[in-house]
Design an enzyme around this catalytic site. Sequence first.
Site, PDB file in Angstrom:
ATOM      1  CE  LYS A  32      -2.356  -1.033   3.781  1.00  0.00           C
ATOM      2  NZ  LYS A  32      -1.838  -2.376   4.128  1.00  0.00           N
ATOM      3  NE  ARG A 107      -4.091  -1.402   9.842  1.00  0.00           N
ATOM      4  CZ  ARG A 107      -3.019  -0.853   9.267  1.00  0.00           C
ATOM      5  NH1 ARG A 107      -3.097   0.329   8.716  1.00  0.00           N
ATOM      6  NH2 ARG A 107      -1.905  -1.510   9.232  1.00  0.00           N
ATOM      7  NE  ARG A 180       6.452  -0.608   9.736  1.00  0.00           N
ATOM      8  CZ  ARG A 180       5.257  -0.630   9.154  1.00  0.00           C
ATOM      9  NH1 ARG A 180       5.086  -0.070   7.971  1.00  0.00           N
ATOM     10  NH2 ARG A 180       4.237  -1.202   9.741  1.00  0.00           N
ATOM     11  NE  ARG A 191       2.088  -4.970  10.904  1.00  0.00           N
ATOM     12  CZ  ARG A 191       3.087  -4.738  10.052  1.00  0.00           C
ATOM     13  NH1 ARG A 191       4.252  -5.347  10.193  1.00  0.00           N
ATOM     14  NH2 ARG A 191       2.917  -3.894   9.070  1.00  0.00           N
TER      15      ARG A 191
END
Length: 237
Positions: A32, A107, A180, A191
């Site tokens: 994304k 989300r 990250r 996630r």
Amino acid sequence: MSSSHTNLEGREQGRKTAPGPILLLGAPGVGKGTQAKELVKIWGIPQISTGDLLRGNVAQGTELGRTAKEIMGRGELVPDSLVNEMVAVRLEQPDTAKGYILDGFPRTLPQAGWLDSRLATQAGVLPVVAVSIQVDYNQLLRRITGRRNCPVCQTIYNVHGKPPKRDGFCDVDGAALVQRADDTEKVFEERMKAYAASTAPVVEHYRAMGRFAEVDGDRPIAEIAAGIVAAVERLRS
Ligand code: AMP
């Protein structure tokens, strides 16, 4: 015709065809962020990444950042009210007038409901168009654990698919690349759980509204971007 004239026309045409609000949906690691950056170049409208905004708050040590840091580290979702408020402030900026690319938001269904009602009250704003990028699970895991970011210019690399020329350093500015904190296999699994429980219903929500397209994210970056542009033009026609 001079090239500056052509560029000016291109910019003016770009203004005319600015596509309004676009939502980029998809699981963690589908690309994304990478696609949003491509679309910024094509459409000249801003990317609004809630992940980036939250990481900015964490880096600056704001109250929101202090709350979000641990939640993000666990791979869970930051509460809707905090994220909606952060997006509301960002959407007040004048650069959003002709459209924007929302990356990583909404989300959850409550976030989608909040955004839909906000857009419904704004006169002259085109309705939202949602595009979901599809990539299979094993490919996502490989992408997530291989992802490296430049902390200076935000270029995204991947040690498997798009490595920097010099291992560990940005091609653009030579900065040392970072990984990250949530791009590990363990946090990825969390996630993905959050995605399946909270974000997959958002995809169905926009599919049901009819202003929705799916694109195959397992292709070269420019091809995916062209697929997204074509899908948005189809949905807007
Ligand atoms: P991302 O960069 O989009 O992968 O987001 C990184 C992390 O930020 C996520 O795992 C969440 O913890 C948090 N986050 C980003 N966007 C949202 C959102 N719209 N709602 C809740 N949490 C979010």
